[in-house]
Scaffold this motif. Structure first.
Motif, PDB file in Angstrom:
ATOM      1  N   LEU A  76       0.688  -0.853  -0.189  1.00  0.00           N
ATOM      2  CA  LEU A  76       0.005   0.034  -0.058  1.00  0.00           C
ATOM      3  C   LEU A  76       0.580   1.506   0.001  1.00  0.00           C
ATOM      4  CD1 LEU A  76      -2.601  -1.050   2.506  1.00  0.00           C
ATOM      5  CD2 LEU A  76      -2.341  -1.544  -0.135  1.00  0.00           C
ATOM      6  N   PHE A  77       2.178   1.292   0.406  1.00  0.00           N
ATOM      7  CA  PHE A  77       3.031   1.994   0.697  1.00  0.00           C
ATOM      8  C   PHE A  77       3.966   2.952  -1.253  1.00  0.00           C
ATOM      9  CE2 PHE A  77       2.533   0.145   4.484  1.00  0.00           C
ATOM     10  CZ  PHE A  77       1.343   2.082   5.514  1.00  0.00           C
ATOM     11  N   SER A  78       3.828   4.050  -1.322  1.00  0.00           N
ATOM     12  CA  SER A  78       5.476   4.479  -1.724  1.00  0.00           C
ATOM     13  C   SER A  78       6.256   4.096  -1.491  1.00  0.00           C
ATOM     14  CB  SER A  78       4.686   5.329  -2.442  1.00  0.00           C
ATOM     15  OG  SER A  78       5.019   6.872  -0.469  1.00  0.00           O
ATOM     16  N   PRO A  79       7.558   4.237  -1.412  1.00  0.00           N
ATOM     17  CA  PRO A  79       8.877   3.575  -1.542  1.00  0.00           C
ATOM     18  C   PRO A  79       8.966   4.715   0.125  1.00  0.00           C
ATOM     19  CG  PRO A  79       9.548   4.310  -3.833  1.00  0.00           C
ATOM     20  CD  PRO A  79       8.101   4.219  -3.299  1.00  0.00           C
ATOM     21  N   ALA A  80       8.418   5.819  -0.403  1.00  0.00           N
ATOM     22  CA  ALA A  80       8.832   7.169   0.875  1.00  0.00           C
ATOM     23  C   ALA A  80       7.946   6.771   2.313  1.00  0.00           C
ATOM     24  CB  ALA A  80       8.362   8.963  -0.182  1.00  0.00           C
ATOM     25  N   GLY A  81       6.581   5.890   1.661  1.00  0.00           N
ATOM     26  CA  GLY A  81       5.988   5.856   2.614  1.00  0.00           C
ATOM     27  C   GLY A  81       6.215   4.464   3.634  1.00  0.00           C
ATOM     28  N   LEU A  82       7.364   3.605   2.520  1.00  0.00           N
ATOM     29  CA  LEU A  82       7.482   2.697   3.443  1.00  0.00           C
ATOM     30  C   LEU A  82       8.525   3.089   4.541  1.00  0.00           C
ATOM     31  CD1 LEU A  82       6.591  -0.759   3.138  1.00  0.00           C
ATOM     32  CD2 LEU A  82       8.735  -0.521   1.929  1.00  0.00           C
ATOM     33  N   ALA A  83       9.517   4.058   4.371  1.00  0.00           N
ATOM     34  CA  ALA A  83      10.671   4.352   4.642  1.00  0.00           C
ATOM     35  C   ALA A  83      10.208   4.797   5.935  1.00  0.00           C
ATOM     36  CB  ALA A  83      11.449   5.146   3.810  1.00  0.00           C
ATOM     37  N   ALA A  84       9.088   5.002   6.042  1.00  0.00           N
ATOM     38  CA  ALA A  84       8.374   6.128   6.763  1.00  0.00           C
ATOM     39  C   ALA A  84       7.636   5.238   7.654  1.00  0.00           C
ATOM     40  CB  ALA A  84       7.421   7.098   6.946  1.00  0.00           C
ATOM     41  N   PHE A  85       7.571   4.051   7.191  1.00  0.00           N
ATOM     42  CA  PHE A  85       6.478   2.836   7.939  1.00  0.00           C
ATOM     43  C   PHE A  85       7.402   2.516   9.051  1.00  0.00           C
ATOM     44  CE2 PHE A  85       5.334  -1.137   8.434  1.00  0.00           C
ATOM     45  CZ  PHE A  85       3.652  -0.875   9.331  1.00  0.00           C
ATOM     46  N   PHE A  86       9.145   1.897   8.377  1.00  0.00           N
ATOM     47  CA  PHE A  86       9.629   0.921   8.978  1.00  0.00           C
ATOM     48  C   PHE A  86      10.664   2.126   9.754  1.00  0.00           C
ATOM     49  CE2 PHE A  86      10.675  -1.254   4.580  1.00  0.00           C
ATOM     50  CZ  PHE A  86       9.752  -2.584   5.021  1.00  0.00           C
ATOM     51  N   THR A  87      10.340   4.259  10.340  1.00  0.00           N
ATOM     52  CA  THR A  87      11.334   4.036  10.990  1.00  0.00           C
ATOM     53  C   THR A  87       9.620   4.339  11.368  1.00  0.00           C
ATOM     54  OG1 THR A  87      12.267   5.799   9.021  1.00  0.00           O
ATOM     55  CG2 THR A  87      11.647   6.335  11.331  1.00  0.00           C
ATOM     56  N   GLY A  88       8.424   4.301  11.480  1.00  0.00           N
ATOM     57  CA  GLY A  88       7.560   4.316  12.388  1.00  0.00           C
ATOM     58  C   GLY A  88       7.376   3.080  13.772  1.00  0.00           C
ATOM     59  N   SER A  89       7.696   2.218  12.726  1.00  0.00           N
ATOM     60  CA  SER A  89       7.224   0.820  13.822  1.00  0.00           C
ATOM     61  C   SER A  89       9.336   0.755  14.411  1.00  0.00           C
ATOM     62  CB  SER A  89       7.708  -0.807  12.631  1.00  0.00           C
ATOM     63  OG  SER A  89       6.839  -0.196  11.492  1.00  0.00           O
ATOM     64  N   LEU A  90      10.301   1.221  14.086  1.00  0.00           N
ATOM     65  CA  LEU A  90      11.300   1.501  15.160  1.00  0.00           C
ATOM     66  C   LEU A  90      11.363   2.316  16.277  1.00  0.00           C
ATOM     67  CD1 LEU A  90      14.175   0.305  15.124  1.00  0.00           C
ATOM     68  CD2 LEU A  90      15.579   2.315  13.714  1.00  0.00           C
ATOM     69  N   ALA A  91      10.670   3.242  16.279  1.00  0.00           N
ATOM     70  CA  ALA A  91      10.278   4.174  17.058  1.00  0.00           C
ATOM     71  C   ALA A  91       9.283   3.215  17.729  1.00  0.00           C
ATOM     72  CB  ALA A  91       9.346   5.399  15.954  1.00  0.00           C
ATOM     73  N   VAL A  92       8.094   2.531  17.085  1.00  0.00           N
ATOM     74  CA  VAL A  92       7.433   1.925  18.256  1.00  0.00           C
ATOM     75  C   VAL A  92       7.738   0.446  18.971  1.00  0.00           C
ATOM     76  CG1 VAL A  92       5.906   0.195  18.850  1.00  0.00           C
ATOM     77  CG2 VAL A  92       5.820   2.093  16.912  1.00  0.00           C
ATOM     78  N   ILE A  93       9.515   0.259  18.783  1.00  0.00           N
ATOM     79  CA  ILE A  93       9.554  -1.545  19.343  1.00  0.00           C
ATOM     80  C   ILE A  93      10.385   0.014  20.047  1.00  0.00           C
ATOM     81  CG2 ILE A  93      11.491  -1.452  17.582  1.00  0.00           C
ATOM     82  CD1 ILE A  93      11.028  -4.848  18.201  1.00  0.00           C
ATOM     83  N   VAL A  94      10.968   0.864  19.650  1.00  0.00           N
ATOM     84  CA  VAL A  94      12.087   1.371  20.970  1.00  0.00           C
ATOM     85  C   VAL A  94      10.796   1.683  21.922  1.00  0.00           C
ATOM     86  CG1 VAL A  94      13.396   3.898  20.840  1.00  0.00           C
ATOM     87  CG2 VAL A  94      13.737   2.245  19.524  1.00  0.00           C
ATOM     88  N   SER A  95       9.929   1.798  22.344  1.00  0.00           N
ATOM     89  CA  SER A  95       9.374   2.783  23.088  1.00  0.00           C
ATOM     90  C   SER A  95       8.636   1.469  23.868  1.00  0.00           C
ATOM     91  CB  SER A  95       7.712   3.137  22.591  1.00  0.00           C
ATOM     92  OG  SER A  95       6.919   2.503  22.241  1.00  0.00           O
ATOM     93  N   PHE A  96       8.484   0.540  23.300  1.00  0.00           N
ATOM     94  CA  PHE A  96       8.510  -1.035  24.196  1.00  0.00           C
ATOM     95  C   PHE A  96       9.738  -1.228  24.868  1.00  0.00           C
ATOM     96  CE2 PHE A  96       5.274  -2.046  20.439  1.00  0.00           C
ATOM     97  CZ  PHE A  96       4.232  -1.591  21.308  1.00  0.00           C
ATOM     98  N   TYR A  97      10.922  -1.831  23.661  1.00  0.00           N
ATOM     99  CA  TYR A  97      12.100  -1.604  25.320  1.00  0.00           C
ATOM    100  C   TYR A  97      11.870  -0.912  25.946  1.00  0.00           C
ATOM    101  CZ  TYR A  97      17.115  -1.160  26.096  1.00  0.00           C
ATOM    102  OH  TYR A  97      18.241  -0.816  26.556  1.00  0.00           O
ATOM    103  N   ASN A  98      12.011   0.863  25.988  1.00  0.00           N
ATOM    104  CA  ASN A  98      11.664   1.516  27.430  1.00  0.00           C
ATOM    105  C   ASN A  98      10.779   1.406  28.381  1.00  0.00           C
ATOM    106  OD1 ASN A  98      13.986   3.720  26.508  1.00  0.00           O
ATOM    107  ND2 ASN A  98      13.091   4.795  25.238  1.00  0.00           N
ATOM    108  N   PHE A  99       9.824   0.843  27.845  1.00  0.00           N
ATOM    109  CA  PHE A  99       8.356   0.610  28.891  1.00  0.00           C
ATOM    110  C   PHE A  99       8.777  -0.863  29.668  1.00  0.00           C
ATOM    111  CE2 PHE A  99       4.275  -1.896  29.063  1.00  0.00           C
ATOM    112  CZ  PHE A  99       3.822  -1.019  30.271  1.00  0.00           C
ATOM    113  N   GLY A 100       9.517  -1.783  28.323  1.00  0.00           N
ATOM    114  CA  GLY A 100      10.420  -2.323  29.358  1.00  0.00           C
ATOM    115  C   GLY A 100      11.001  -2.246  30.549  1.00  0.00           C
ATOM    116  N   GLU A 101      11.999  -1.261  30.860  1.00  0.00           N
ATOM    117  CA  GLU A 101      13.456  -1.440  31.670  1.00  0.00           C
ATOM    118  C   GLU A 101      12.333  -0.356  32.639  1.00  0.00           C
ATOM    119  OE1 GLU A 101      17.310   0.929  31.491  1.00  0.00           O
ATOM    120  OE2 GLU A 101      15.178   1.811  30.004  1.00  0.00           O
TER     121      GLU A 101
END
Length: 233
Positions: free
Chosen positions: A187-212
């Protein structure tokens, strides 16, 4: 928990995850929908990789418990360090990400992550074992015992490196087959996909911080004691 109780729990969790990983990776070839299991088989799905990760983590945890029970403390220190690193950087944030992201997208439009064609070959209990049970298991591990988190910079670099490897694997599969691992990505353009991957990384980092945060909120002083003992003071 007593060490013996922890050993029993970690052993049972290891057997459980090994069984689930074995079950999903041994679906008969003739039962697999061709549009789902293309190049890479099940090994392109983060859910399946997470099952293997959890089996490894609980196997290492069980080994650490056994070494403590038989008083092999020098060996136990090294294994415990590996256990804590696995849990903090990967086991907790990845499990949390898999469960929450899967069910969020499933509720929105299941065809984007789990096509209906899978219902005929993956029973409901196995779906929940892969995508639901992983979250309470991760939380229970935090409640069961304290874990020593690495320095924030080190932890985030390791997490980011693993995320980079998985994204590279996803892109490689697309370059070979012309098909995305998850229909959502189409569903994403290349730029949209890059933004999605970046957003997903930000989410998983937030889960890392939440676990800590949970780990320190529940075990605060115990973590300081762990550090003190491991340094041999």
């Amino acid at each position: 928990m007593e060490i013996s109780t922890l050993a029993m729990y970690h052993c049972l969790a290891f057997v459980w995850y090994f069984f689930i990983a074995y079950s999903i990776t041994h679906i008969r070839t003739e039962e697999r929908p061709s549009e789902v299991f293309l190049y890479g088989g099940q090994w392109k799905y983060l859910t399946v990789l997470n099952l293997v990760l959890q089996a490894i983590f609980y196997g290492v945890s069980f080994l650490a418990d056994v070494l403590r029970l038989i008083k092999k403390l020098r060996c136990a220190k090294c294994v415990i360090s590996s256990r804590d690193l696995l849990f903090s950087v990967l086991a907790f944030p990845v499990s949390t990400f898999v469960s929450i992201s899967f069910w969020t997208l499933y509720i929105y439009n299941r065809e984007l992550v789990y096509p209906k064609s899978l219902d005929g070959i993956i029973p409901l209990w196995l779906n929940h074992a892969m995508h639901t049970a992983v979250l309470p298991f991760a939380v229970l591990e935090i409640l069961a015992m304290p874990h020593r988190y690495p320095a924030k910079k080190k932890g985030l670099i390791l997490l980011g490196f693993v995320a980079f490897l998985y994204i590279s694997w996803v892109l490689w599969i697309y370059s070979v087959t012309g098909e995305w691992v998850y229909p959502l990505f189409a569903l994403f353009s290349p730029a949209g996909l890059a933004a999605f991957f970046t957003g997903s990384l930000a989410v998983i980092v937030s889960f890392y911080n939440f676990g800590e945060f949970l780990n320190r909120m529940i075990w605060g002083d115990s973590i300081v004691i762990l550090d003190y003992r491991r340094k041999g003071k």
